[in-house]
Design a protein around this motif. Structure first.
Motif, PDB file in Angstrom:
ATOM      1  N   PHE A   1       1.340  -1.311   0.002  1.00 49.41           N
ATOM      2  CA  PHE A   1      -0.347   0.138  -0.359  1.00 49.41           C
ATOM      3  C   PHE A   1       0.771   1.337  -0.202  1.00 49.41           C
ATOM      4  O   PHE A   1       0.845   2.251  -0.952  1.00 49.41           O
TER       5      PHE A   1
ATOM      6  N   ALA B   1       5.675   7.308  -2.800  1.00 45.57           N
ATOM      7  CA  ALA B   1       6.720   6.291  -3.513  1.00 45.57           C
ATOM      8  C   ALA B   1       7.483   6.242  -4.272  1.00 45.57           C
ATOM      9  O   ALA B   1       9.369   6.451  -4.408  1.00 45.57           O
TER      10      ALA B   1
ATOM     11  N   THR C   1       1.580   2.758  -3.555  1.00 45.45           N
ATOM     12  CA  THR C   1       0.349   3.540  -4.531  1.00 45.45           C
ATOM     13  C   THR C   1       0.742   4.890  -3.652  1.00 45.45           C
ATOM     14  O   THR C   1      -0.145   5.367  -4.715  1.00 45.45           O
ATOM     15  N   THR C   2       1.167   4.965  -2.622  1.00 46.40           N
ATOM     16  CA  THR C   2       0.949   6.377  -2.447  1.00 46.40           C
ATOM     17  C   THR C   2       1.664   7.567  -3.088  1.00 46.40           C
ATOM     18  O   THR C   2       2.376   6.852  -3.866  1.00 46.40           O
TER      19      THR C   2
END
Length: 64
Positions: A38, A45, A41-42
Motif C-alpha cells: 500500500f 513512492a 501506491t501512495t
C-alpha cells in the motif's frame, strides 16, 4: 529494473529466513508486506524509489 528485482528477491529471502527461524511470525510478516504494497501506491513512492536508486548508485561507485 534489475536493482528492483534484486532487492525484492533479497528481501523475500530475508523474510523467508526470518519466518522459518522463528524470529518473525506470519502475522507481522503479512502486515509488513501489505504495508509495503500500500505504501507503493501512495504519493511518497517516487521519493522512496529515487532515494533507493541514489543509495544503490552510491554503493556501486565505491571502490573496494
Amino acid at each position: 529494473m534489475p536493482i528492483t528485482v534484486s532487492v525484492i528477491v533479497l528481501l523475500g529471502i530475508v523474510l523467508f529466513v526470518m519466518i522459518r527461524g522463528g524470529s518473525l511470525k506470519a502475522g507481522p510478516a503479512i502486515a509488513a508486506v501489505l504495508f509495503g504494497f500500500f505504501l507503493a501506491t501512495t504519493g511518497i513512492a517516487p521519493a522512496i524509489n529515487s532515494t533507493l536508486s541514489s543509495a544503490a548508485s552510491a554503493l556501486a561507485a565505491i571502490d573496494f
